[in-house]
Design an enzyme around this catalytic site. Sequence first.
Site, PDB file in Angstrom:
ATOM      1  N   HIS A  54      14.006 -12.427 102.002  1.00 34.46           N
ATOM      2  CA  HIS A  54      14.262 -13.859 102.209  1.00 34.46           C
ATOM      3  C   HIS A  54      14.542 -14.595 100.889  1.00 34.46           C
ATOM      4  O   HIS A  54      15.456 -15.416 100.803  1.00 34.46           O
ATOM      5  CB  HIS A  54      13.044 -14.460 102.914  1.00 34.46           C
ATOM      6  CG  HIS A  54      13.132 -15.930 103.130  1.00 34.46           C
ATOM      7  ND1 HIS A  54      14.081 -16.504 103.944  1.00 34.46           N
ATOM      8  CD2 HIS A  54      12.393 -16.954 102.617  1.00 34.46           C
ATOM      9  CE1 HIS A  54      13.917 -17.811 103.934  1.00 34.46           C
ATOM     10  NE2 HIS A  54      12.915 -18.113 103.136  1.00 34.46           N
ATOM     11  N   ASP A  55      13.749 -14.330  99.851  1.00 33.27           N
ATOM     12  CA  ASP A  55      13.902 -15.059  98.582  1.00 33.27           C
ATOM     13  C   ASP A  55      15.224 -14.762  97.863  1.00 33.27           C
ATOM     14  O   ASP A  55      15.477 -15.337  96.796  1.00 33.27           O
ATOM     15  CB  ASP A  55      12.720 -14.780  97.646  1.00 33.27           C
ATOM     16  CG  ASP A  55      11.606 -15.830  97.786  1.00 33.27           C
ATOM     17  OD1 ASP A  55      11.846 -16.846  98.466  1.00 33.27           O
ATOM     18  OD2 ASP A  55      10.520 -15.629  97.217  1.00 33.27           O
ATOM     19  N   ASP A  59      16.519 -10.000 105.008  1.00 32.43           N
ATOM     20  CA  ASP A  59      15.551 -11.060 105.335  1.00 32.43           C
ATOM     21  C   ASP A  59      14.974 -10.796 106.719  1.00 32.43           C
ATOM     22  O   ASP A  59      15.655 -10.947 107.732  1.00 32.43           O
ATOM     23  CB  ASP A  59      16.286 -12.419 105.310  1.00 32.43           C
ATOM     24  CG  ASP A  59      15.366 -13.611 105.499  1.00 32.43           C
ATOM     25  OD1 ASP A  59      14.181 -13.416 105.846  1.00 32.43           O
ATOM     26  OD2 ASP A  59      15.836 -14.744 105.290  1.00 32.43           O
ATOM     27  N   SER A  93      16.282 -21.815 103.505  1.00 35.48           N
ATOM     28  CA  SER A  93      14.983 -21.707 104.156  1.00 35.48           C
ATOM     29  C   SER A  93      14.625 -23.044 104.819  1.00 35.48           C
ATOM     30  O   SER A  93      15.415 -23.541 105.624  1.00 35.48           O
ATOM     31  CB  SER A  93      13.942 -21.276 103.128  1.00 35.48           C
ATOM     32  OG  SER A  93      12.779 -20.838 103.757  1.00 35.48           O
TER      33      SER A  93
HETATM   34  C1  LIG Z   1      12.971 -22.514  97.180  1.00 35.39           C
HETATM   35  C2  LIG Z   1      12.613 -23.710  96.665  1.00 35.39           C
HETATM   36  O1  LIG Z   1      13.087 -24.641  97.090  1.00 35.39           O
HETATM   37  S1  LIG Z   1      11.540 -23.757  95.430  1.00 35.39           S
HETATM   38  C3  LIG Z   1      10.375 -22.519  95.472  1.00 35.39           C
HETATM   39  C4  LIG Z   1      10.808 -21.332  94.766  1.00 35.39           C
HETATM   40  N1  LIG Z   1       9.825 -20.854  93.884  1.00 35.39           N
HETATM   41  C5  LIG Z   1       8.903 -20.015  94.273  1.00 35.39           C
HETATM   42  O2  LIG Z   1       8.850 -19.602  95.395  1.00 35.39           O
HETATM   43  C6  LIG Z   1       7.942 -19.625  93.185  1.00 35.39           C
HETATM   44  C7  LIG Z   1       7.200 -18.356  93.486  1.00 35.39           C
HETATM   45  N2  LIG Z   1       8.103 -17.379  93.878  1.00 35.39           N
HETATM   46  C8  LIG Z   1       8.569 -16.422  93.029  1.00 35.39           C
HETATM   47  O3  LIG Z   1       8.208 -16.237  91.898  1.00 35.39           O
HETATM   48  C9  LIG Z   1       9.647 -15.654  93.679  1.00 35.39           C
HETATM   49  O4  LIG Z   1       9.290 -14.343  93.782  1.00 35.39           O
HETATM   50  C10 LIG Z   1      10.972 -15.840  93.002  1.00 35.39           C
HETATM   51  C11 LIG Z   1      11.956 -15.524  94.061  1.00 35.39           C
HETATM   52  C12 LIG Z   1      11.223 -17.284  92.668  1.00 35.39           C
HETATM   53  C13 LIG Z   1      11.128 -15.017  91.723  1.00 35.39           C
HETATM   54  O5  LIG Z   1      11.435 -13.702  91.986  1.00 35.39           O
HETATM   55  P1  LIG Z   1      11.505 -12.585  90.832  1.00 35.39           P
HETATM   56  O6  LIG Z   1      12.285 -13.087  89.665  1.00 35.39           O
HETATM   57  O7  LIG Z   1      11.941 -11.353  91.507  1.00 35.39           O
HETATM   58  O8  LIG Z   1      10.026 -12.517  90.314  1.00 35.39           O
HETATM   59  P2  LIG Z   1       8.843 -11.636  90.889  1.00 35.39           P
HETATM   60  O9  LIG Z   1       8.693 -11.793  92.340  1.00 35.39           O
HETATM   61  O10 LIG Z   1       8.997 -10.231  90.397  1.00 35.39           O
HETATM   62  O11 LIG Z   1       7.578 -12.279  90.190  1.00 35.39           O
HETATM   63  C14 LIG Z   1       7.454 -12.321  88.812  1.00 35.39           C
HETATM   64  C15 LIG Z   1       6.043 -12.743  88.489  1.00 35.39           C
HETATM   65  O12 LIG Z   1       5.131 -11.747  88.976  1.00 35.39           O
HETATM   66  C16 LIG Z   1       4.314 -11.297  87.884  1.00 35.39           C
HETATM   67  N3  LIG Z   1       4.004  -9.896  88.090  1.00 35.39           N
HETATM   68  C17 LIG Z   1       4.877  -8.873  88.215  1.00 35.39           C
HETATM   69  N4  LIG Z   1       4.189  -7.707  88.383  1.00 35.39           N
HETATM   70  C18 LIG Z   1       2.884  -8.019  88.372  1.00 35.39           C
HETATM   71  C19 LIG Z   1       1.694  -7.260  88.491  1.00 35.39           C
HETATM   72  N5  LIG Z   1       1.705  -5.944  88.660  1.00 35.39           N
HETATM   73  N6  LIG Z   1       0.507  -7.913  88.439  1.00 35.39           N
HETATM   74  C20 LIG Z   1       0.472  -9.260  88.265  1.00 35.39           C
HETATM   75  N7  LIG Z   1       1.552 -10.026  88.138  1.00 35.39           N
HETATM   76  C21 LIG Z   1       2.751  -9.413  88.193  1.00 35.39           C
HETATM   77  C22 LIG Z   1       5.187 -11.523  86.660  1.00 35.39           C
HETATM   78  O13 LIG Z   1       4.384 -11.558  85.486  1.00 35.39           O
HETATM   79  C23 LIG Z   1       5.830 -12.847  86.983  1.00 35.39           C
HETATM   80  O14 LIG Z   1       4.891 -13.869  86.759  1.00 35.39           O
HETATM   81  P3  LIG Z   1       5.337 -15.384  86.473  1.00 35.39           P
HETATM   82  O15 LIG Z   1       6.186 -15.814  87.638  1.00 35.39           O
HETATM   83  O16 LIG Z   1       4.046 -16.143  86.400  1.00 35.39           O
HETATM   84  O17 LIG Z   1       6.103 -15.383  85.190  1.00 35.39           O
HETATM   85  N1  LIG Z   2       9.747 -18.841  98.127  1.00 30.57           N
HETATM   86  C1  LIG Z   2      10.300 -20.016  98.659  1.00 30.57           C
HETATM   87  C2  LIG Z   2      10.897 -19.777  99.983  1.00 30.57           C
HETATM   88  C3  LIG Z   2      10.052 -20.041 101.169  1.00 30.57           C
HETATM   89  O1  LIG Z   2      10.858 -20.165 102.277  1.00 30.57           O
HETATM   90  C4  LIG Z   2       9.302 -21.125  98.641  1.00 30.57           C
HETATM   91  O2  LIG Z   2       8.166 -20.882  98.300  1.00 30.57           O
HETATM   92  O3  LIG Z   2       9.650 -22.261  98.926  1.00 30.57           O
END
Ligand SMILES: CC(=O)SCCNC(=O)CCNC(=O)[C@H](O)C(C)(C)COP(=O)(O)OP(=O)(O)OC[C@H]1O[C@@H](n2cnc3c(N)ncnc32)[C@H](O)[C@@H]1OP(=O)(O)O
Ligand SMILES: N[C@@H](CCO)C(=O)O
Length: 491
Positions: A349-350, A316, A152
């Site tokens: 994308h993620d 994506d 990204s």
């Molecule tokens: C890329 C870099 O360089 S760093 C940045 C990367 N990190 C991020 O972007 C952080 C935020 N992003 C995410 O969480 C992203 O979706 C990912 C890709 C990292 C994780 O994806 P997945 O494992 O598929 O997790 P998902 O998208 O299902 O989200 C899970 C969260 O949603 C919450 N959730 C799921 N369903 C619900 C719902 N119905 N209501 C409320 N919360 C919910 C879960 O409790 C969980 O919470 P938590 O993260 O606080 O533990």
């Molecule tokens: N979910 C990732 C990807 C964004 O491009 C982030 O928050 O950094």
Amino acid sequence: MKKESVGVVQTKYYNIEEPIELESGKTLDNITVAYETYGELNKEKDNAILICHALSGDAHAAGWHEGDKKPGWWEIVIGPGKALDSEKYFIICSNVLGGCKGTTGPLSINPKTGKEYGLDFPVITIKDMVKVQKRLIDAFGIDKLSAVVGGSMGGMQTLQWLVSYPEMMKKAVAIATTARSSPQQIAFNEVGRQSIVGDPNWNGGNYYGTGKIPKEGLSVARMIAHITYLSDESMYLKFGRDLQDKDEITYDLSMDFQVESYLHHQGASFVKRFDANSYLYITKAVDLFDLAQNNSLIDGFKDVKAKVEIISVDSDWLYPVEQGTEILTALSANDVEVSFSELKSNYGHDAFLLEKGQLNYILSKFLSDNIVEDLMLTDVATITEQAQIEEAAKLMFNRNVTHIPVVTTDKKLIGIVTSWDLSKAIATNSNDLKEIMTKTVKFCHADDSIESTARRMRKLDISCLPVVDDDFKLKGIISTDQISHLVSEYR
Ligand SMILES: CC(=O)SCCNC(=O)CCNC(=O)[C@H](O)C(C)(C)COP(=O)(O)OP(=O)(O)OC[C@H]1O[C@@H](n2cnc3c(N)ncnc32)[C@H](O)[C@@H]1OP(=O)(O)O
Ligand SMILES: N[C@@H](CCO)C(=O)O
């Protein structure tokens, strides 16, 4: 904690002594860079891999901070035995300039005022982020990175590294990214920024220390952005049209669906870990990113030297596959050794943060690809052009070789003499090495890939290539024998 993790890690800090001139022409003093490292830098300082993070990432790419429940953001590919193997590589990840996780950004103290920068922070670009990373790499005494890898916005930094410092890396992997932000990408970022600046708590960027932060604005900005990181299919799979905390629709304006609750959760979590002004500056840097020169990406990539892998994700829609293949085409047009892989995933994308199996496979295959340096012989029998034919024949016999590079006294390659040339000398009754040696000698470089070198040797129908550096000095020799040993080792 699993055994394939780097374990407990700490963020470290590096202060850049001298002012950094930014692309805008402004300068920034006293920049601090937050970074983490995993593994050991070897004696030759040639096993370092720089990881570049995405928009909301940070230096904590792997392992655990004391007391944390979750590991670093790319734990799936970093650690012992994984593609970014900490037992083999020295892995470095730093928080970007403009960030809010330890590297200087709008919430840092401006040394000129003693207060947070806020909107006094200058507009920064991806090129500026990379310039700051380069200072960190220099501080380690690393002349050439083994690879730069990022997804990204991290992929944008990777591409910028290829353009800004083409000699500084052997390999580069750019994932789920683009070489220039599209109008749609800029449009989504602008909606996010407007959401922040429209929040009364934003207060012209002066909210630090007021006890009020633009939570609502930042949360909505993240909710919009997060939709673009998923795919329609993954949303169906995660939530369908399922209701949240109710059995039936209530016909009021309260929240009905799980997907709404999920997005609110993503927004609320983000506000706890990210600074609104940083969001404004970093998304602006993403929007300004454009590596084209004269509106041509081919021109933009004209100086690229490293071997490149481009990875896109089939689902994506934010950084679609076409943007990956556009990079591939422009690099290929410059004769860069470039390959392309497509992640098959419904995550959107993620996927670059989640597709453990495919990423480990593609990254390890690409990173472990052998280069000439890994196989070449460095103890090479050489001769000068003043030598007699007899001397060359004796050398060939004693060293049991069929090719002898002809070099100057300072080791510059000027020709090659082969056993065939010696037969020619006997047949023509010549005793002058200059007359029989090949002067238009073919050569290769230590960082050329084995694959392309083998292909070239087959095309040229030759069994041996001298290896030279940029000054044409002889570094070694590689033959089809060494390459076939490699192939038999794999079998
Ligand atoms: C890329 C870099 O360089 S760093 C940045 C990367 N990190 C991020 O972007 C952080 C935020 N992003 C995410 O969480 C992203 O979706 C990912 C890709 C990292 C994780 O994806 P997945 O494992 O598929 O997790 P998902 O998208 O299902 O989200 C899970 C969260 O949603 C919450 N959730 C799921 N369903 C619900 C719902 N119905 N209501 C409320 N919360 C919910 C879960 O409790 C969980 O919470 P938590 O993260 O606080 O533990
Ligand atoms: N979910 C990732 C990807 C964004 O491009 C982030 O928050 O950094």
